[in-house]
Design a protein around this motif. Structure first.
Motif, PDB file in Angstrom:
ATOM      1  N   CYS A  78      27.649  23.438 -25.143  1.00  0.00           N
ATOM      2  CA  CYS A  78      28.494  24.590 -24.801  1.00  0.00           C
ATOM      3  C   CYS A  78      29.031  24.475 -23.372  1.00  0.00           C
ATOM      4  O   CYS A  78      30.208  24.768 -23.112  1.00  0.00           O
ATOM      5  CB  CYS A  78      27.700  25.877 -24.961  1.00  0.00           C
ATOM      6  SG  CYS A  78      27.239  26.269 -26.661  1.00  0.00           S
ATOM      7  N   ALA A  79      28.170  24.056 -22.438  1.00  0.00           N
ATOM      8  CA  ALA A  79      28.621  23.890 -21.056  1.00  0.00           C
ATOM      9  C   ALA A  79      29.664  22.784 -20.946  1.00  0.00           C
ATOM     10  O   ALA A  79      30.671  22.933 -20.243  1.00  0.00           O
ATOM     11  CB  ALA A  79      27.421  23.582 -20.154  1.00  0.00           C
ATOM     12  N   ALA A  85      37.331  22.445 -21.581  1.00  0.00           N
ATOM     13  CA  ALA A  85      38.360  23.427 -21.891  1.00  0.00           C
ATOM     14  C   ALA A  85      39.097  23.863 -20.629  1.00  0.00           C
ATOM     15  O   ALA A  85      40.331  23.989 -20.617  1.00  0.00           O
ATOM     16  CB  ALA A  85      37.739  24.631 -22.588  1.00  0.00           C
ATOM     17  N   VAL A  86      38.356  24.091 -19.545  1.00  0.00           N
ATOM     18  CA  VAL A  86      38.992  24.448 -18.271  1.00  0.00           C
ATOM     19  C   VAL A  86      39.836  23.285 -17.753  1.00  0.00           C
ATOM     20  O   VAL A  86      40.941  23.473 -17.235  1.00  0.00           O
ATOM     21  CB  VAL A  86      37.927  24.856 -17.240  1.00  0.00           C
ATOM     22  CG1 VAL A  86      38.558  25.082 -15.869  1.00  0.00           C
ATOM     23  CG2 VAL A  86      37.210  26.116 -17.703  1.00  0.00           C
ATOM     24  N   ALA A 207      22.781  32.570 -28.491  1.00  0.00           N
ATOM     25  CA  ALA A 207      22.618  33.882 -27.872  1.00  0.00           C
ATOM     26  C   ALA A 207      22.542  33.681 -26.365  1.00  0.00           C
ATOM     27  O   ALA A 207      22.184  32.609 -25.879  1.00  0.00           O
ATOM     28  CB  ALA A 207      21.375  34.593 -28.396  1.00  0.00           C
ATOM     29  N   GLY A 208      22.874  34.712 -25.639  1.00  0.00           N
ATOM     30  CA  GLY A 208      22.796  34.651 -24.192  1.00  0.00           C
ATOM     31  C   GLY A 208      23.915  33.851 -23.563  1.00  0.00           C
ATOM     32  O   GLY A 208      25.033  33.803 -24.084  1.00  0.00           O
ATOM     33  N   PRO A 209      23.643  33.186 -22.443  1.00  0.00           N
ATOM     34  CA  PRO A 209      24.699  32.441 -21.748  1.00  0.00           C
ATOM     35  C   PRO A 209      25.349  31.352 -22.604  1.00  0.00           C
ATOM     36  O   PRO A 209      26.545  31.077 -22.449  1.00  0.00           O
ATOM     37  CB  PRO A 209      23.960  31.832 -20.553  1.00  0.00           C
ATOM     38  CG  PRO A 209      22.790  32.731 -20.324  1.00  0.00           C
ATOM     39  CD  PRO A 209      22.381  33.195 -21.683  1.00  0.00           C
ATOM     40  N   TRP A 214      30.221  29.406 -25.186  1.00  0.00           N
ATOM     41  CA  TRP A 214      30.918  28.978 -26.408  1.00  0.00           C
ATOM     42  C   TRP A 214      32.166  29.817 -26.632  1.00  0.00           C
ATOM     43  O   TRP A 214      33.237  29.284 -26.936  1.00  0.00           O
ATOM     44  CB  TRP A 214      29.960  29.101 -27.599  1.00  0.00           C
ATOM     45  CG  TRP A 214      30.434  28.367 -28.824  1.00  0.00           C
ATOM     46  CD1 TRP A 214      30.001  27.153 -29.259  1.00  0.00           C
ATOM     47  CD2 TRP A 214      31.418  28.802 -29.773  1.00  0.00           C
ATOM     48  NE1 TRP A 214      30.661  26.804 -30.411  1.00  0.00           N
ATOM     49  CE2 TRP A 214      31.541  27.791 -30.748  1.00  0.00           C
ATOM     50  CE3 TRP A 214      32.218  29.929 -29.884  1.00  0.00           C
ATOM     51  CZ2 TRP A 214      32.417  27.886 -31.827  1.00  0.00           C
ATOM     52  CZ3 TRP A 214      33.104  30.037 -30.953  1.00  0.00           C
ATOM     53  CH2 TRP A 214      33.192  29.022 -31.910  1.00  0.00           C
ATOM     54  N   LEU A 215      32.030  31.133 -26.523  1.00  0.00           N
ATOM     55  CA  LEU A 215      33.179  32.015 -26.728  1.00  0.00           C
ATOM     56  C   LEU A 215      34.292  31.718 -25.733  1.00  0.00           C
ATOM     57  O   LEU A 215      35.476  31.625 -26.103  1.00  0.00           O
ATOM     58  CB  LEU A 215      32.729  33.476 -26.600  1.00  0.00           C
ATOM     59  CG  LEU A 215      31.814  34.021 -27.698  1.00  0.00           C
ATOM     60  CD1 LEU A 215      31.286  35.396 -27.299  1.00  0.00           C
ATOM     61  CD2 LEU A 215      32.559  34.096 -29.015  1.00  0.00           C
ATOM     62  N   TRP A 216      33.926  31.576 -24.466  1.00  0.00           N
ATOM     63  CA  TRP A 216      34.931  31.339 -23.423  1.00  0.00           C
ATOM     64  C   TRP A 216      35.591  29.982 -23.613  1.00  0.00           C
ATOM     65  O   TRP A 216      36.804  29.837 -23.460  1.00  0.00           O
ATOM     66  CB  TRP A 216      34.273  31.435 -22.055  1.00  0.00           C
ATOM     67  CG  TRP A 216      35.241  31.781 -20.961  1.00  0.00           C
ATOM     68  CD1 TRP A 216      36.608  31.873 -21.057  1.00  0.00           C
ATOM     69  CD2 TRP A 216      34.918  32.091 -19.609  1.00  0.00           C
ATOM     70  NE1 TRP A 216      37.155  32.223 -19.852  1.00  0.00           N
ATOM     71  CE2 TRP A 216      36.148  32.359 -18.936  1.00  0.00           C
ATOM     72  CE3 TRP A 216      33.735  32.150 -18.888  1.00  0.00           C
ATOM     73  CZ2 TRP A 216      36.193  32.689 -17.587  1.00  0.00           C
ATOM     74  CZ3 TRP A 216      33.794  32.485 -17.549  1.00  0.00           C
ATOM     75  CH2 TRP A 216      35.002  32.757 -16.904  1.00  0.00           C
TER      76      TRP A 216
END
Length: 338
Positions: A78-79, A85-86, A207-209, A214-216
């Motif tokens: 995810c990170a 993505a950025v 869940a959590g960070p 993932w969403l961002w």
């Protein structure tokens, strides 16, 4: 165009790149929320408010992490997806093109970064195991096949950097000479339009960070594809640095920034309408890949039929621009007269 890059111009351009990146990264969840809101209004289903996506991301960042077996690997994926993505948002022109002389990435590199980010978004679902892992593996394979499907579009842009290519076709009309690039833009637009049919299934183990990242990341990848498609379909909405000076360029950047907001509203409406089509995930992935490839091939065919001389490539390895074609035609005509 300006062929000498001064220190002042370089600093201004770096500031504009940072502004473009920040705007895309922070507008991305809002765009996703707007798409969901419009889809709900059209289908008659209640949906979250436009800022609901941002509220969900902020809430997940404040929640504690789940400590399980392979959570560290899911968190790393995810990170990594968020970082890529950025980076993709930074590589895609939003309202201005690169200053001539400043290094810019090619279309293949931009698409590769975004595709790898999509692959990393599927990793948590694959690691969960069970039936969800099979579905996640199918989604991952569909993401990997995006690059082969995008080969015709990449060939249309050539091997020079993407900003230089857009500057070459900047003045073409979308309904005449620029029609092939509109087709290529539609092909790129199908990537976010027909993606992520089952986000809740992919997020079940997060869940959590990790869930917030993932969403961002998913939102940033979506807006990067959308802006990339808009750039390809109509590069005339991007500020072009030229010999008129830096002040005129900055004024044009402000105008194109407002225009960029209007294009995002149009893209959100189109995404909302396309996502009303309900199909099985596997069939949806097949339709997406085949449609992207066929549209890219059609764009290449239309380019060759509209500009027969485009078969001759210039030194940068990209299709010759309209001004070069006119000069070639004039030279050819002069030789015939002689």
């Amino acid at each position: 165009m300006i062929h000498s890059l001064t220190w002042g111009g370089c600093l201004v351009y770096l500031l504009l790149i940072a502004l473009q990146t920040l705007l895309m990264v922070f507008v991305a969840p809002w765009l996703n929320g707007l798409v969901g809101r419009l889809s709900g209004r059209v289908s008659g289903v209640s949906s979250f408010p436009v800022m609901g996506r941002w509220q969900d991301i902020g809430h997940q960042f404040r929640r504690p992490r789940l400590q399980q077996g392979a959570d560290w690997l899911s968190g790393a994926a995810c990170a990594g997806a968020l970082v890529l993505a950025v980076l993709g948002c930074a590589l895609v022109p939003a309202f201005t093109l690169a200053v001539p002389g400043f290094p810019a990435p090619g279309l293949l590199l931009i698409c590769s970064v975004l595709v790898v980010a999509l692959v990393l978004l599927d990793v948590p679902r694959v690691l969960r195991g069970g039936l969800g892992a099979v579905q996640g593996a199918r989604s991952l394979l569909g993401a990997l096949l995006l690059l082969p499907a995008l080969v015709p579009v990449v060939l249309l842009a050539g091997v020079r950097d993407f900003s230089d290519f857009l500057a070459t076709v900047h003045g073409l009309s979308p309904v005449t000479d620029g029609a092939p690039f509109v087709l290529a833009g539609v092909a790129l637009f199908l990537v976010p339009a027909l993606a992520w049919p089952d986000q809740q299934g992919q997020l079940a183990s997060l869940a959590g960070p990790e869930r917030a990242m993932w969403l961002w990341a998913a939102d940033c990848v979506q807006i990067a594809w959308v802006v990339l498609a808009l750039d390809m379909a109509w590069p005339g909405g991007l500020a072009l640095p030229d010999a008129s000076g830096m002040e005129a360029w900055l004024i044009q950047c402000m105008v194109d920034f407002a225009l960029w907001g209007g294009k995002l509203l149009l893209a959100a409406t189109m995404l909302a309408l396309v996502r009303l089509v309900v199909l099985p995930p596997l069939r949806l992935a097949c339709i997406r890949l085949v449609s992207i490839f066929l549209l890219g091939v059609l764009a290449l065919q239309v380019t060759w039929s509209v500009h027969p001389l485009l078969a001759e490539r210039d030194e940068g390895g990209v299709l010759a621009g309209p001004q070069q074609l006119e000069s070639q035609a004039a030279i050819t005509g002069g030789e015939d007269v002689q």
